[in-house]
Structures are given as structure tokens and as C-alpha cells.
Design a protein around this motif. Structure first.
Motif, PDB file in Angstrom:
ATOM      1  N   GLU A  52      -5.467 -31.050  40.920  1.00 28.63           N
ATOM      2  CA  GLU A  52      -7.011 -31.172  40.877  1.00 28.63           C
ATOM      3  C   GLU A  52      -7.605 -32.436  41.543  1.00 28.63           C
ATOM      4  O   GLU A  52      -6.838 -33.248  41.590  1.00 28.63           O
ATOM      5  CB  GLU A  52      -7.581 -30.931  39.682  1.00 28.63           C
ATOM      6  N   CYS A  53      -8.807 -32.266  42.195  1.00 23.73           N
ATOM      7  CA  CYS A  53      -9.279 -33.446  42.911  1.00 23.73           C
ATOM      8  C   CYS A  53     -10.500 -33.838  42.257  1.00 23.73           C
ATOM      9  O   CYS A  53     -11.499 -32.992  42.354  1.00 23.73           O
ATOM     10  CB  CYS A  53      -9.321 -33.260  44.388  1.00 23.73           C
ATOM     11  N   ASP A  54     -10.692 -34.907  41.490  1.00 23.70           N
ATOM     12  CA  ASP A  54     -11.882 -35.184  40.752  1.00 23.70           C
ATOM     13  C   ASP A  54     -12.086 -36.908  40.772  1.00 23.70           C
ATOM     14  O   ASP A  54     -11.226 -37.299  41.437  1.00 23.70           O
ATOM     15  CB  ASP A  54     -11.933 -34.726  39.499  1.00 23.70           C
ATOM     16  N   GLU A  78     -11.979 -29.362  48.819  1.00 26.66           N
ATOM     17  CA  GLU A  78     -12.781 -28.095  48.646  1.00 26.66           C
ATOM     18  C   GLU A  78     -12.165 -27.055  49.830  1.00 26.66           C
ATOM     19  O   GLU A  78     -12.084 -25.919  49.457  1.00 26.66           O
ATOM     20  CB  GLU A  78     -14.273 -28.190  48.946  1.00 26.66           C
ATOM     21  N   ARG A 118      -1.832 -26.097  40.868  1.00 31.12           N
ATOM     22  CA  ARG A 118      -2.553 -26.673  39.525  1.00 31.12           C
ATOM     23  C   ARG A 118      -3.072 -28.003  39.791  1.00 31.12           C
ATOM     24  O   ARG A 118      -3.169 -28.638  38.893  1.00 31.12           O
ATOM     25  CB  ARG A 118      -1.701 -26.649  38.397  1.00 31.12           C
ATOM     26  N   CYS A 135      -8.454 -37.630  45.857  1.00 35.24           N
ATOM     27  CA  CYS A 135      -7.643 -36.899  47.024  1.00 35.24           C
ATOM     28  C   CYS A 135      -8.119 -37.605  48.516  1.00 35.24           C
ATOM     29  O   CYS A 135      -9.109 -37.618  48.806  1.00 35.24           O
ATOM     30  CB  CYS A 135      -7.838 -35.471  47.096  1.00 35.24           C
ATOM     31  N   LYS A 181      -3.180 -27.703  34.367  1.00 33.52           N
ATOM     32  CA  LYS A 181      -3.737 -28.357  35.500  1.00 33.52           C
ATOM     33  C   LYS A 181      -3.351 -29.739  35.825  1.00 33.52           C
ATOM     34  O   LYS A 181      -2.943 -30.423  34.801  1.00 33.52           O
ATOM     35  CB  LYS A 181      -5.186 -28.239  35.376  1.00 33.52           C
ATOM     36  N   ASN A 182      -3.427 -30.245  36.953  1.00 34.98           N
ATOM     37  CA  ASN A 182      -2.821 -31.416  37.453  1.00 34.98           C
ATOM     38  C   ASN A 182      -1.503 -31.828  36.960  1.00 34.98           C
ATOM     39  O   ASN A 182      -1.070 -32.718  36.593  1.00 34.98           O
ATOM     40  CB  ASN A 182      -3.800 -32.363  36.938  1.00 34.98           C
ATOM     41  N   CYS A 234      -0.139 -37.569  36.144  1.00 35.14           N
ATOM     42  CA  CYS A 234      -0.290 -36.075  36.057  1.00 35.14           C
ATOM     43  C   CYS A 234       0.468 -35.696  34.768  1.00 35.14           C
ATOM     44  O   CYS A 234       1.050 -36.636  34.074  1.00 35.14           O
ATOM     45  CB  CYS A 234       0.484 -35.547  37.316  1.00 35.14           C
ATOM     46  N   ALA A 279      -4.929 -23.484  45.329  1.00 33.53           N
ATOM     47  CA  ALA A 279      -5.151 -22.705  44.405  1.00 33.53           C
ATOM     48  C   ALA A 279      -5.048 -21.464  44.401  1.00 33.53           C
ATOM     49  O   ALA A 279      -4.818 -20.483  43.485  1.00 33.53           O
ATOM     50  CB  ALA A 279      -6.528 -23.163  43.876  1.00 33.53           C
ATOM     51  N   HIS A 337      -6.570 -26.756  49.847  1.00 37.40           N
ATOM     52  CA  HIS A 337      -5.996 -26.661  48.758  1.00 37.40           C
ATOM     53  C   HIS A 337      -5.054 -25.376  48.314  1.00 37.40           C
ATOM     54  O   HIS A 337      -5.080 -24.582  49.340  1.00 37.40           O
ATOM     55  CB  HIS A 337      -6.852 -26.786  47.526  1.00 37.40           C
TER      56      HIS A 337
END
Length: 507
Positions: A373-375, A385, A371, A380, A428-429, A420, A390, A388
Motif C-alpha cells: 500500500e501507498c499512504d 494509483e 498487498r 511510494c 496488507k503491506n 512492513c 492489486a 500497482h
């Protein structure tokens, strides 16, 4: 916790596969006598860990903001509300953090960043200055030389040595089998030498052809032709002129014709059955068939009979198989290949153990880090992409990347984020324990990078050593057989000389 324990279910496979069970038992029993070397490793880590805490505690903090050029202290940094006073993920603030940073150093992945951070460190609540204390370089270089290169490799060597020692009983059985096989080979060779050669009944022209085909000069000539064929295949490139394309096509026809003639000559001289029994001759037949199929498909390509261009590309790629014909010319390469084939069952069991390790850790990774996330809010350094947790498939590939040592410290750094969601119903996160994440990666890197890969290499080296012994046994067997045959001939001659003369004339 109970969800995580589900990932251990594949371990039940070990009981169902006898070969895998034997490898696991041998590996576990080989880990028992290595207490001394583990103690040495821990001692070095503790010494350098305590020394690192004394040198660098609290000094890996830095100011992050739009303009940090004139900032020297923490107070200067926080005077601007846009700035943040942050700590490095790998630091020496306490012994636990120091040991984790030293393990990353010993894996030789990202050690340069940690070293230069140490060189730039000024002190507690002080902004780092580039190359502030270059003498600290000695600390990091000494640790890498002593632990990264020497102690850890010694640890791996001891594990591998004990692995071989625990296989001594299996080796005794293998040695007994090898001796029995040698006796059978000796008996077969003796019978073969006593027999009349299979080509004795050939007509003169076929005998002459047989003597030509079985000479080393014939094989040498074919090897030269294969080498020329490799050169012509290497000359092909994108957007080449039509003249070169035509020339390469003509050369392909010539070489294919030579290989067909070679196969026909050998089949005629040796006999079709004897020719087809040999595995290398079977490879020759397959290569000739693929070459003919490629030529036929290229010639059939037209608007009337459309051929899928992918099939033609595949058939062109298959031409590379001609290089394999060179392998049968070199006995050293053939012995290496034989070694690899002999080691396949044991390497296969180790490969299955590898798969179980990856399977279990991929399932754990999905549950622990699935869970994250990279944004823009959570940048990260390792996850992204193509790396991960997921889903299971990408998690498996990510672990393979970790096993190769490619930026695994960046992936672990991303799992130790501060911003987090720590709630129990997190979607998520989600936050991960600062103890569990390093434990996950350290255990996996130790098992995948240090132990199992080196055990696979050790198994291959052991089989290579056995193949050399086998070659020596074959040579000794050949000499013994020649001595026995010479002794038989000598005894036979002496018996003929000692036979009394009996006259056939009447008295």
C-alpha cells in the motif's frame, strides 16, 4: 511457493501452437552459444561492482528530519529524536547491492540520482555534502559508456545474430519457395505479354481514357489533390469562426467529388471487375464510401432527425484515411508495408510470447506485491494509483510501463520497503524478500527490454532485407523476360527471312 508456480501454467500453450513453439526453440537454441559474451558482461559488472564497494560502502546513508542543515555526522543526526539515519535503497554496501545498483544504471532509468548520490557521499557515518567529490563522475560515466552502451548492446546483438543463424534451415525453405514463386511469376508475365491487351477491343474514346488514367501524371495530380486535402484537414481547430468552418466544408465537398470522379474514371477505363480486384482500389472505394457517409450524416443532422454527435465525429475522423491514398503512389512505402505484412506471422508469434511473459509476471506480481500500500506512512516513488499490483489488469499495465523503462527502478524501490508486516497471516503491506523482488524485476527487464524487443526489430529488419532481395529478383526477372522476348522476336524474324519464295503464277 506453490501458488507462484500456478503462474507457469500458460507455458503449456507453447506445445499447442507450432509457430510459437518454433520461435521459443529458436530463441532458446540461440542463447546456448553466447557464453563468451555473458562472461564479458559478468566480468565488467564484477569489476565495477567491487570498485563501487571500495569507493562507496557505508557512505550512502543520510539524515532525514525536519532540520538537517547543521548536521555533519550520524551522532549529530541521532542527537535529535525527530531525525532518522537512513540508507539509500540503491547503495554499494556489499557486492549484491552494488550489482543491483549497477543494473539500474545500465538500464539508464534513474541513473542520474544514483550518480549524484555517489558524488555527494562523504564517508561512513557522515552526512552527504552536495558535489563533495566530482571526480567520482568518471566511475559512473565509464560504466555507462562501457557497459550500458557497448557491452549490453553487444550481448543483444549476439543473441539476435544467433537467432538468425538458428533460422538458417527455415530460410533455406523460404528461399526455395521464393525461387518457385519467381518462376511462376516469370511464366505468368510471359503469358501476359504474349496475350492481346485487354483494352485492345475498347472503342477509341475508352482507349484514350485508359491511356490518361494509367499515366503517372494522373497519379501525380491525384497526389497533389490529396496533399491539399491534408492541408485543409490540418486547418481545423477548436472554436474556429463560422466562415472558416463553411470554407472547410466546401473544400470537403470538392475533394470528395474529385475522389468519386477518380473512382468512376478508373472503373470505366479498367473495367469494374479489374478495378475492384486491386487492394489499393478497394481502399479508394472504402474512402469514397466513408466520405459520402460523413457528408450525408452532417447534412441530415437537425432537430427533426437527431444524429448521435459521436457518430458524426467518428465519420470526420475517418477522413484521415484519405492520407492512405498517398501510400499507393510511393513504391518504397509500399515495399515497406509489404515487408511488415510478410513479417506479421513471425512477429505475431513473438507477440504471443510477449503476452505469455506479461501474463506470467503479472500473475506473479499480484501474488508477490498485491498487498503493498501507498499512504502517508508508506510513501511510494513508483507505485501509486495508476501503477500497482492489486489486480491483474493494472499489474499488466504496470509491467508494460516497466517494459518501456519508465521509472521501473522507483517501482522496484517501493517493493523493498523496510517498514512492513512480516507475519504469515499478513493482509496488507506485507514484506517481500530482498532477494525475490530484485530477481523478479531484473529478469523481466532483461527479457522484455533487452532481448524480445530487439528480436522483434531484428525480424522486421531481416524481412526488409528479404524484400530488397525480392525487388532485385523482380528487376532481374524483368530483364531476363525482355531478353527472352527479344530473342524470340529475333528467331522469328530469321525464320521468316529463310523461308524460300514460292511463286503462285502458273508455268
Amino acid at each position: 511457493v506453490f501458488r507462484l508456480l500456478r503462474a507457469l501454467r500458460p507455458l503449456r500453450v507453447i506445445n499447442r501452437a507450432p509457430g510459437l513453439k518454433l520461435v521459443v526453440q529458436t530463441l532458446l537454441s540461440s542463447l546456448k552459444p553466447i557464453g563468451n559474451i555473458v562472461l564479458i558482461c559478468c566480468t565488467f559488472f564484477l569489476i565495477f561492482g567491487i570498485l563501487g564497494v571500495q569507493l562507496f560502502k557505508g557512505s550512502f546513508f543520510f539524515c532525514d528530519g525536519p532540520d538537517v542543515r547543521n548536521i555533519k555526522t550520524k551522532a549529530d543526526c541521532l542527537a535529535d529524536p525527530r531525525n532518522q539515519w537512513l540508507n539509500r535503497k540503491y547503495n554499494f554496501d556489499d557486492l549484491g547491492q552494488a550489482l543491483m545498483s549497477l543494473f539500474v544504471l545500465s538500464s539508464k532509468d534513474g541513473w542520474v540520482n544514483i550518480m549524484y548520490t555517489g558524488l555527494d557521499a562523504v564517508g561512513v557515518d557522515m552526512q552527504p555534502i552536495e558535489n563533495y567529490n566530482e571526480w567520482r563522475l568518471l566511475y559512473f560515466i565509464s560504466f555507462l559508456l562501457l557497459v550500458g552502451f557497448f557491452v549490453l548492446n553487444m550481448f543483444v546483438g549476439v543473441v539476435v545474430e544467433n537467432f538468425h543463424r538458428c533460422r538458417e534451415e527455415q530460410e533455406r525453405e523460404e528461399r526455395a519457395r521464393r525461387l518457385a514463386k519467381r518462376a511462376q511469376k516469370l511464366e505468368k508475365r510471359k503469358k501476359k505479354l504474349r496475350k492481346v491487351p485487354y483494352y485492345s477491343s475498347y472503342p477509341p474514346w475508352r482507349k484514350n481514357l485508359h491511356s490518361v488514367v494509367t499515366t503517372g501524371y494522373f497519379d501525380l495530380g491525384i497526389a497533389v489533390i490529396i496533399g491539399l486535402n491534408v492541408v485543409t484537414m490540418s486547418a481545423e481547430y477548436y472554436d474556429m469562426p463560422e466562415e472558416l468552418d463553411f470554407s472547410l466544408r466546401v473544400f470537403n465537398y470538392i475533394f470528395t467529388t474529385v475522389f468519386i470522379i477518380e473512382a468512376i474514371l478508373k472503373a470505366v477505363s479498367l473495367g469494374v471487375n479489374r478495378y475492384c480486384v486491386d487492394r489499393w482500389n478497394q481502399l479508394d472505394i472504402i474512402i469514397v464510401f466513408l466520405s459520402l457517409a460523413g457528408i450525408v450524416l452532417e447534412e441530415m443532422e437537425s432537430d427533426i432527425i437527431p444524429i448521435n454527435p459521436t457518430i458524426i465525429r467518428v465519420m470526420r475522423v475517418m477522413r484521415i484515411a484519405r492520407v492512405l491514398k498517398l501510400l499507393k503512389m510511393a513504391s518504397g512505402i509500399r515495399s515497406l508495408l509489404d515487408t511488415v505484412f510478410q513479417a506479421l506471422p513471425q512477429v505475431g508469434n513473438l507477440g504471443l510470447l510477449f503476452y505469455l511473459l506479461f501474463f506470467i509476471f503479472a500473475a506473479l506480481g499480484v501474488e508477490l506485491f498485491g498487498r503493498l500500500e501507498c499512504d502517508e506512512e508508506h510513501p511510494c516513488q513508483g507505485l501509486g494509483e495508476h501503477a500497482h499490483f492489486a489486480n491483474f489488469g493494472i499489474a499488466f499495465l504496470t509491467l508494460f510501463r516497466v517494459a518501456t523503462g519508465d521509472n521501473w527502478n522507483g517501482i522496484m524501490k517501493d517493493t523493498l520497503r523496510d517498514q512492513c508486516d512480516s507475519s504469515s497471516d499478513c493482509i496488507k503491506n506485507c514484506c517481500i524478500s530482498s532477494f525475490v523482488a530484485p530477481l523478479f524485476f531484473v529478469i523481466f527487464v532483461l527479457m522484455a527490454q533487452f532481448v524480445l524487443v530487439n528480436v522483434v526489430v531484428a525480424v522486421l529488419m531481416k524481412h526488409l532485407e528479404d524484400s530488397h532481395k525480392q525487388m532485385e529478383d523482380d528487376l532481374e526477372m524483368e530483364l531476363e523476360m525482355q531478353r527472352e522476348l527479344a530473342e524470340e522476336i529475333r528467331v522469328q524474324k530469321e525464320a521468316e527471312e529463310n523461308v524460300p519464295f514460292v511463286s503462285t503464277q502458273p508455268i
